[in-house]
Design a protein around this motif. Structure first.
Motif, PDB file in Angstrom:
ATOM      1  N   ARG A 107      48.846  41.359  11.482  1.00 39.98           N
ATOM      2  CA  ARG A 107      50.130  41.680  12.379  1.00 39.98           C
ATOM      3  C   ARG A 107      49.598  41.275  13.910  1.00 39.98           C
ATOM      4  O   ARG A 107      48.439  41.479  14.275  1.00 39.98           O
ATOM      5  CB  ARG A 107      50.570  43.007  12.280  1.00 39.98           C
ATOM      6  N   LYS A 109      50.363  38.497  17.424  1.00 36.79           N
ATOM      7  CA  LYS A 109      50.362  37.037  17.867  1.00 36.79           C
ATOM      8  C   LYS A 109      48.962  36.396  17.426  1.00 36.79           C
ATOM      9  O   LYS A 109      47.928  36.965  17.333  1.00 36.79           O
ATOM     10  CB  LYS A 109      50.530  36.814  19.386  1.00 36.79           C
ATOM     11  N   THR A 128      47.521  44.151  17.914  1.00 36.69           N
ATOM     12  CA  THR A 128      47.261  43.517  16.741  1.00 36.69           C
ATOM     13  C   THR A 128      46.589  44.209  15.687  1.00 36.69           C
ATOM     14  O   THR A 128      46.047  45.076  15.934  1.00 36.69           O
ATOM     15  CB  THR A 128      46.210  42.155  17.158  1.00 36.69           C
ATOM     16  N   CYS A 171      52.890  39.722  10.024  1.00 36.46           N
ATOM     17  CA  CYS A 171      53.844  39.136  10.903  1.00 36.46           C
ATOM     18  C   CYS A 171      53.172  38.521  12.169  1.00 36.46           C
ATOM     19  O   CYS A 171      52.064  38.887  12.265  1.00 36.46           O
ATOM     20  CB  CYS A 171      54.889  40.095  11.572  1.00 36.46           C
ATOM     21  N   ASP A 172      53.838  37.409  12.789  1.00 34.27           N
ATOM     22  CA  ASP A 172      53.038  36.664  13.750  1.00 34.27           C
ATOM     23  C   ASP A 172      53.559  37.036  15.183  1.00 34.27           C
ATOM     24  O   ASP A 172      53.241  35.944  15.994  1.00 34.27           O
ATOM     25  CB  ASP A 172      53.089  35.105  13.497  1.00 34.27           C
ATOM     26  N   GLN A 173      54.063  38.162  15.418  1.00 35.77           N
ATOM     27  CA  GLN A 173      54.766  38.359  16.881  1.00 35.77           C
ATOM     28  C   GLN A 173      53.951  39.919  17.187  1.00 35.77           C
ATOM     29  O   GLN A 173      53.525  40.565  16.226  1.00 35.77           O
ATOM     30  CB  GLN A 173      56.263  38.517  16.622  1.00 35.77           C
ATOM     31  N   SER A 174      54.026  40.153  18.576  1.00 38.66           N
ATOM     32  CA  SER A 174      53.547  41.436  18.705  1.00 38.66           C
ATOM     33  C   SER A 174      54.823  42.161  18.632  1.00 38.66           C
ATOM     34  O   SER A 174      55.637  42.211  19.526  1.00 38.66           O
ATOM     35  CB  SER A 174      52.942  41.407  20.260  1.00 38.66           C
ATOM     36  N   SER A 175      54.722  43.207  17.563  1.00 37.10           N
ATOM     37  CA  SER A 175      56.037  43.863  17.334  1.00 37.10           C
ATOM     38  C   SER A 175      55.789  45.367  17.904  1.00 37.10           C
ATOM     39  O   SER A 175      57.002  45.966  17.860  1.00 37.10           O
ATOM     40  CB  SER A 175      55.961  43.886  15.701  1.00 37.10           C
ATOM     41  N   GLY A 176      54.752  45.973  18.322  1.00 39.15           N
ATOM     42  CA  GLY A 176      54.345  47.286  18.642  1.00 39.15           C
ATOM     43  C   GLY A 176      54.430  48.200  17.519  1.00 39.15           C
ATOM     44  O   GLY A 176      54.231  49.422  17.741  1.00 39.15           O
ATOM     45  N   ALA A 177      54.178  47.468  16.194  1.00 37.07           N
ATOM     46  CA  ALA A 177      54.063  48.492  15.313  1.00 37.07           C
ATOM     47  C   ALA A 177      52.757  47.788  14.313  1.00 37.07           C
ATOM     48  O   ALA A 177      52.501  46.945  14.131  1.00 37.07           O
ATOM     49  CB  ALA A 177      55.283  48.221  14.272  1.00 37.07           C
ATOM     50  N   ASP A 181      52.426  52.742  11.591  1.00 34.63           N
ATOM     51  CA  ASP A 181      53.915  52.781  12.263  1.00 34.63           C
ATOM     52  C   ASP A 181      54.889  52.172  10.863  1.00 34.63           C
ATOM     53  O   ASP A 181      55.835  52.292  11.015  1.00 34.63           O
ATOM     54  CB  ASP A 181      54.006  51.992  13.292  1.00 34.63           C
ATOM     55  N   LYS A 182      54.170  51.632  10.001  1.00 34.27           N
ATOM     56  CA  LYS A 182      55.028  50.862   8.816  1.00 34.27           C
ATOM     57  C   LYS A 182      54.795  51.362   7.491  1.00 34.27           C
ATOM     58  O   LYS A 182      53.555  51.979   7.361  1.00 34.27           O
ATOM     59  CB  LYS A 182      54.944  49.608   8.856  1.00 34.27           C
TER      60      LYS A 182
END
Length: 199
Positions: A107, A109, A128, A171-177, A181-182
């Protein structure tokens, strides 16, 4: 650098037009109109004359970026980043023939995880999450691992360390999770002194 002759030679085989060297004032007005401060740039226009990409100079050599609009360029850069990561993981696999861990970004970027395999050091930027796929714990088994935090930047104070199943989605974004968290993950945050259980 090489004067008019070098300029003419460089552009002789190119499929686009260039501003002639003796029309520098026109070139400066054109750069201002296209909001570019670079003396060499490539503008891509659609058939209707609208601007597709105002500065494609560094992108026209990348076939993955076709047709060079902003969406295609972003998708092309993402694909190139994933290919680079796959090469790095393959290098780890080759180096880990004696049973070493294979670490990959799950997870965050692209390009935000830095691994020095020889020194056993892992660096992160932003939020990350890294995983080790080849160290699976069998059902009913017990396992542990050790982590030494060498440095902590103020912007990334909530470092989370834990365990995850294959339910933790990438995921390829900085989701903050991250881990904990998931769903399918459990973690601890030593800075905030909290336990995190599946979100």
């Amino acid at each position: 650098g090489g004067g008019a002759a070098a300029w003419d030679e460089a552009f002789a085989g190119m499929p686009w037009l260039a501003v002639p060297r003796d029309q520098a004032a026109f070139g400066r007005r054109l750069w201002a109109l296209l909001e570019s401060d670079e003396p060499a740039f490539v503008v891509i226009n659609a058939k209707d004359g609208s601007v597709v990409n105002k500065d494609s100079f560094g992108e026209i050599c990348e076939p993955d970026y076709w047709p060079f609009d902003k969406t295609a360029v972003a998708e092309g850069k993402l694909a190139a980043g994933r290919r680079k990561e796959a090469v790095e993981v393959a290098a780890q696999v080759a180096a880990a023939t004696g049973g070493g861990a294979i670490v990959r970004r799950l997870r965050g970027k692209l390009g935000t995880m830095k691994l020095d395999y020889a020194q056993h050091r892992l660096g992160f930027e932003f939020f990350t999450t890294a995983v080790v796929d080849n160290c699976l714990v069998p059902p009913g088994g017990k396992a542990y691992y050790e982590v030494e935090v060498l440095s902590r930047k103020p912007a990334s104070t909530n470092q989370q360390i834990g365990w995850a199943t294959d339910l933790l989605e990438g995921c390829d974004q900085s989701s903050g999770a991250g881990v904990g968290d998931k769903a399918g993950s459990w973690g601890v945050d030593g800075f905030r002194k909290t336990r995190l259980v599946g979100g």
